[in-house]
Write a protein that holds these residues in place. Structure first.
Motif, mmCIF file in Angstrom:
data_model
loop_
_atom_site.group_PDB
_atom_site.id
_atom_site.type_symbol
_atom_site.label_atom_id
_atom_site.label_comp_id
_atom_site.label_asym_id
_atom_site.label_seq_id
_atom_site.Cartn_x
_atom_site.Cartn_y
_atom_site.Cartn_z
ATOM 1 N N GLU A 358 0.832 -1.190 0.000
ATOM 2 C CA GLU A 358 0.000 0.000 0.000
ATOM 3 C C GLU A 358 0.876 1.253 0.000
ATOM 4 O O GLU A 358 1.766 1.401 0.839
ATOM 5 C CB GLU A 358 -0.922 0.026 1.224
ATOM 6 C CG GLU A 358 -2.134 -0.883 1.104
ATOM 7 C CD GLU A 358 -3.187 -0.317 0.160
ATOM 8 O OE1 GLU A 358 -3.103 0.894 -0.182
ATOM 9 O OE2 GLU A 358 -4.081 -1.077 -0.255
ATOM 10 N N PHE A 359 0.613 2.148 -0.941
ATOM 11 C CA PHE A 359 1.315 3.431 -1.012
ATOM 12 C C PHE A 359 0.552 4.476 -0.209
ATOM 13 O O PHE A 359 -0.636 4.332 0.063
ATOM 14 C CB PHE A 359 1.464 3.873 -2.460
ATOM 15 C CG PHE A 359 2.465 3.066 -3.240
ATOM 16 C CD1 PHE A 359 3.705 3.589 -3.546
ATOM 17 C CD2 PHE A 359 2.170 1.771 -3.657
ATOM 18 C CE1 PHE A 359 4.646 2.853 -4.262
ATOM 19 C CE2 PHE A 359 3.089 1.016 -4.365
ATOM 20 C CZ PHE A 359 4.333 1.558 -4.670
ATOM 21 N N LYS A 360 1.245 5.549 0.140
ATOM 22 C CA LYS A 360 0.627 6.575 0.981
ATOM 23 C C LYS A 360 -0.435 7.382 0.237
ATOM 24 O O LYS A 360 -1.497 7.678 0.770
ATOM 25 C CB LYS A 360 1.708 7.519 1.523
ATOM 26 C CG LYS A 360 2.650 6.863 2.510
ATOM 27 C CD LYS A 360 3.710 7.845 3.006
ATOM 28 C CE LYS A 360 4.634 7.177 4.013
ATOM 29 N NZ LYS A 360 5.684 8.116 4.512
ATOM 30 N N GLU A 407 14.318 -7.007 -0.627
ATOM 31 C CA GLU A 407 15.255 -6.969 0.503
ATOM 32 C C GLU A 407 14.600 -6.445 1.781
ATOM 33 O O GLU A 407 15.253 -6.395 2.822
ATOM 34 C CB GLU A 407 16.444 -6.080 0.151
ATOM 35 C CG GLU A 407 17.271 -6.570 -1.019
ATOM 36 C CD GLU A 407 18.286 -5.524 -1.497
ATOM 37 O OE1 GLU A 407 19.232 -5.906 -2.208
ATOM 38 O OE2 GLU A 407 18.115 -4.325 -1.165
ATOM 39 N N ASN A 408 13.340 -6.026 1.696
ATOM 40 C CA ASN A 408 12.683 -5.369 2.827
ATOM 41 C C ASN A 408 13.501 -4.164 3.302
ATOM 42 O O ASN A 408 13.660 -3.921 4.506
ATOM 43 C CB ASN A 408 12.462 -6.339 3.988
ATOM 44 C CG ASN A 408 11.002 -6.730 4.135
ATOM 45 O OD1 ASN A 408 10.179 -6.409 3.287
ATOM 46 N ND2 ASN A 408 10.677 -7.418 5.212
ATOM 47 N N ASP A 409 14.004 -3.403 2.320
ATOM 48 C CA ASP A 409 14.848 -2.261 2.637
ATOM 49 C C ASP A 409 14.085 -1.248 3.489
ATOM 50 O O ASP A 409 13.008 -0.776 3.102
ATOM 51 C CB ASP A 409 15.325 -1.603 1.337
ATOM 52 C CG ASP A 409 16.163 -0.366 1.586
ATOM 53 O OD1 ASP A 409 17.275 -0.508 2.123
ATOM 54 O OD2 ASP A 409 15.683 0.732 1.267
ATOM 55 N N ARG A 410 14.636 -0.898 4.624
ATOM 56 C CA ARG A 410 13.938 -0.047 5.584
ATOM 57 C C ARG A 410 13.613 1.320 5.004
ATOM 58 O O ARG A 410 12.502 1.829 5.174
ATOM 59 C CB ARG A 410 14.798 0.108 6.845
ATOM 60 C CG ARG A 410 14.166 0.974 7.923
ATOM 61 C CD ARG A 410 15.127 1.165 9.079
ATOM 62 N NE ARG A 410 16.353 1.843 8.648
ATOM 63 C CZ ARG A 410 17.373 2.123 9.442
ATOM 64 N NH1 ARG A 410 17.331 1.778 10.714
ATOM 65 N NH2 ARG A 410 18.450 2.741 8.975
ATOM 66 N N ASP A 411 14.581 1.949 4.334
ATOM 67 C CA ASP A 411 14.351 3.298 3.807
ATOM 68 C C ASP A 411 13.277 3.300 2.727
ATOM 69 O O ASP A 411 12.469 4.230 2.643
ATOM 70 C CB ASP A 411 15.653 3.875 3.259
ATOM 71 C CG ASP A 411 16.683 4.110 4.350
ATOM 72 O OD1 ASP A 411 16.289 4.548 5.443
ATOM 73 O OD2 ASP A 411 17.874 3.858 4.107
ATOM 74 N N THR A 412 13.263 2.272 1.894
ATOM 75 C CA THR A 412 12.234 2.188 0.855
ATOM 76 C C THR A 412 10.867 1.952 1.468
ATOM 77 O O THR A 412 9.876 2.579 1.049
ATOM 78 C CB THR A 412 12.569 1.060 -0.134
ATOM 79 O OG1 THR A 412 13.865 1.301 -0.700
ATOM 80 C CG2 THR A 412 11.533 0.983 -1.245
ATOM 81 N N LEU A 413 10.772 1.090 2.456
ATOM 82 C CA LEU A 413 9.480 0.807 3.082
ATOM 83 C C LEU A 413 8.919 2.035 3.785
ATOM 84 O O LEU A 413 7.699 2.170 3.937
ATOM 85 C CB LEU A 413 9.617 -0.351 4.070
ATOM 86 C CG LEU A 413 9.981 -1.713 3.446
ATOM 87 C CD1 LEU A 413 10.057 -2.792 4.522
ATOM 88 C CD2 LEU A 413 8.978 -2.105 2.371
ATOM 89 N N ARG A 414 9.778 2.957 4.195
ATOM 90 C CA ARG A 414 9.303 4.188 4.827
ATOM 91 C C ARG A 414 8.552 5.073 3.849
ATOM 92 O O ARG A 414 7.785 5.944 4.265
ATOM 93 C CB ARG A 414 10.481 4.959 5.427
ATOM 94 C CG ARG A 414 11.019 4.344 6.717
ATOM 95 C CD ARG A 414 12.240 5.094 7.192
ATOM 96 N NE ARG A 414 12.702 4.594 8.487
ATOM 97 C CZ ARG A 414 13.856 4.920 9.048
ATOM 98 N NH1 ARG A 414 14.684 5.776 8.413
ATOM 99 N NH2 ARG A 414 14.198 4.436 10.215
ATOM 100 N N LEU A 415 8.768 4.873 2.551
ATOM 101 C CA LEU A 415 8.036 5.638 1.553
ATOM 102 C C LEU A 415 6.622 5.112 1.345
ATOM 103 O O LEU A 415 5.804 5.764 0.705
ATOM 104 C CB LEU A 415 8.775 5.608 0.206
ATOM 105 C CG LEU A 415 10.192 6.171 0.177
ATOM 106 C CD1 LEU A 415 10.760 6.067 -1.234
ATOM 107 C CD2 LEU A 415 10.216 7.619 0.655
ATOM 108 N N LEU A 416 6.345 3.938 1.867
ATOM 109 C CA LEU A 416 5.060 3.282 1.674
ATOM 110 C C LEU A 416 4.164 3.476 2.883
ATOM 111 O O LEU A 416 4.618 3.773 3.986
ATOM 112 C CB LEU A 416 5.247 1.791 1.416
ATOM 113 C CG LEU A 416 6.202 1.395 0.284
ATOM 114 C CD1 LEU A 416 6.258 -0.126 0.152
ATOM 115 C CD2 LEU A 416 5.774 2.026 -1.034
ATOM 116 N N ARG A 417 2.885 3.272 2.676
ATOM 117 C CA ARG A 417 1.938 3.314 3.781
ATOM 118 C C ARG A 417 2.012 2.038 4.604
ATOM 119 O O ARG A 417 1.968 2.067 5.833
ATOM 120 C CB ARG A 417 0.514 3.494 3.236
ATOM 121 C CG ARG A 417 -0.584 3.474 4.314
ATOM 122 C CD ARG A 417 -1.934 3.767 3.696
ATOM 123 N NE ARG A 417 -2.990 3.727 4.705
ATOM 124 C CZ ARG A 417 -3.721 2.653 4.970
ATOM 125 N NH1 ARG A 417 -3.514 1.511 4.304
ATOM 126 N NH2 ARG A 417 -4.665 2.697 5.890
#
Length: 473
Positions: A358-360, A407-417
């Protein structure tokens, strides 16, 4: 030098400067919170890779001289701090020369970001903020009345923003000439807002009136900016009302807000000016020299604006001093969205446990109502809209996004909802599918509570895994 300044605009300058500082603040905050996943050393489009192939003269930036994620973060947060100081009015407490240098700092910092921002910073409002911010350096503070020539150049920017946008519409999609574009626009715009569904459902005759009023505001009213007061104030006020209408109807980052800021500089507020000293000679010389340079550089943007082959949102110099603008020269009739899903299954099948990311801001779950994010800019969400229009828009970064999700990259996941996979348990496979989205009707909304209805179109990216992932237990 009474000819050089306009004391009646002292409050206009004050309002303009504080509003511009607020836009700068949002822009730097957006950069600080999103850059690692987008542009960082392990980002989708890393800055070190960009500066290795693009010379300084083509993209002047502090990051051409040195780059690290920590240095970028420091510059972005420094921009936040300086913007906050300007918003609080620090420039009014400084000597004129120091106030000018203070306004120069956010311009230099943001120029450095935009010139290495690549696709993520390819929007017209980036150049618009830089062009406006550069002029703000020469607008002065409480030690001098606002220079007439700078006030004129701010109106010149506003004229090009509005008139250029009006021309690109008339020359572009036929629906603008037929007054039918708003039958589709609110549904297909890049990022709908919480009221966009209701705007879409307005009666079609009202949509025709909206388009006609837009043509008047963008093609006729801009010329009134250069007329005497109070006509110029009335013209600017009409533009502000139009922009606020657009703020209500969608999420357009700070495009509407920076346009409002420019319009505020043309409004003459009914307030008596305080005693203001005369302009020092060095200041007059600097301002006139800058004005001459900007008028000279206006040649190519004007030539583009009057050309039958007009292009939107282009800079003609690496410092973004004078640019060309425009928006929505064409309007999509159908909305497509790329839906990204992951599965933990070792062998991906159609009946696998596919879980949706889910995106923001961009539409995803049909039952989730859009939220208001502007003037904050969700850069990944905006580019996902372009990716749905054509894979060509996503060729440089979509593969990297999929890799970071695997990779479940933390910084990338922070861009998502929301990520459907917990930390430490990344998906084995990622796929992307293209859906057609449309707004529900009033009846469908009452029955289902969903604002969107979506239909599967085709596969966008087949199930993909990291190299060597098949050997994972």
């Amino acid at each position: 030098m009474d000819w050089f300044t306009a004391s009646d605009y002292w409050l206009s300058r004050l309002v303009f400067q504080r509003a511009l500082a607020a836009v700068y603040l949002v822009a730097f905050l957006t950069a600080a919170l999103q850059f690692r996943a987008l542009l960082g050393t392990r980002g989708m489009l890393p800055i070190p890779r960009f500066v290795a192939r693009v010379p300084f003269r083509q993209a002047p930036s502090l990051f051409q001289l040195h780059y690290s994620d920590r240095f970028f973060a420091g510059c972005a947060w420094a921009g936040v701090a300086v913007s906050a100081a300007l918003l609080a009015g620090l420039d009014g407490w400084l000597p004129l020369w120091a106030a000018m240098l203070l306004w120069l700092v956010p311009w230099l910092l943001y120029l450095s970001i935009v010139n290495v921002g690549q696709t993520w910073y390819g929007f017209g409002w980036e150049s618009l903020l830089l062009e406006t911010g550069f002029l703000a350096v020469f607008l002065g503070n409480d030690e001098v009345a606002p220079p007439v020539v700078v006030l004129f150049l701010l109106r010149w920017i506003l004229f090009r923003v509005e008139f250029g946008a009006g021309l690109i519409k008339l020359r572009g999609d036929a629906c603008w000439r037929k007054l039918t574009c708003l039958d589709h626009h609110h549904e297909t715009q890049p990022m709908p807002g919480p009221l966009s569904w209701f705007f879409h459902r307005l009666p079609k005759p009202l949509h025709r009136v909206e388009v006609a009023a837009n043509h008047v505001t963008q093609l006729a009213v801009p010329f009134l900016l250069f007329t005497p007061q109070p006509v110029a104030t009335a013209a600017a006020s009409l533009m502000i009302v139009t922009q606020l209408w657009l703020v209500l109807s969608g999420n357009f980052s700070w495009l509407n807000w920076i346009t409002i800021v420019l319009a505020l500089s043309a409004v003459r507020f009914p307030a008596d000016p305080p005693p203001l000293p005369g302009a020092p000679l060095w200041y007059v010389v600097v301002v006139l020299a800058v004005a001459a340079l900007l008028l000279f550089l206006s040649y190519r943007p004007v030539a583009n604006m009057i050309s039958p082959r007009q292009v939107m949102n282009r800079s003609f110099d690496p410092l973004h001093l004078v640019n060309t603008y425009g928006a929505f020269g064409s309007v999509s009739r159908v909305r497509y969205e790329v839906v990204i899903e992951g599965t933990a299954d070792a062998v991906p099948r159609e009946n696998s446990d596919w879980r949706e990311y889910e995106f923001k801001g961009k539409p995803g779950d049909p039952r989730r109502w859009p939220r208001q994010f502007a003037p904050y800019h969700l850069r990944l969400d905006w580019m996902m809209w372009f990716a749905a229009l054509s894979p060509a828009y996503a060729g440089s970064w979509f593969g990297a996004l999929v890799e970071r999700l695997l990779e479940n990259d933390r910084d990338t996941l922070r861009l998502l909802r929301r990520s459907p996979f917990p930390p430490g348990e990344p998906p084995r496979h990622i796929r992307a599918r293209l859906f057609r989205y449309r707004y529900t009707t009033w009846r469908e909304l009452r029955e289902t509570g969903a604002c969107w209805q979506r239909t599967y179109v085709r596969e966008y990216l087949p199930p993909t895994r990291l190299a060597g992932a098949a050997r994972r237990p």
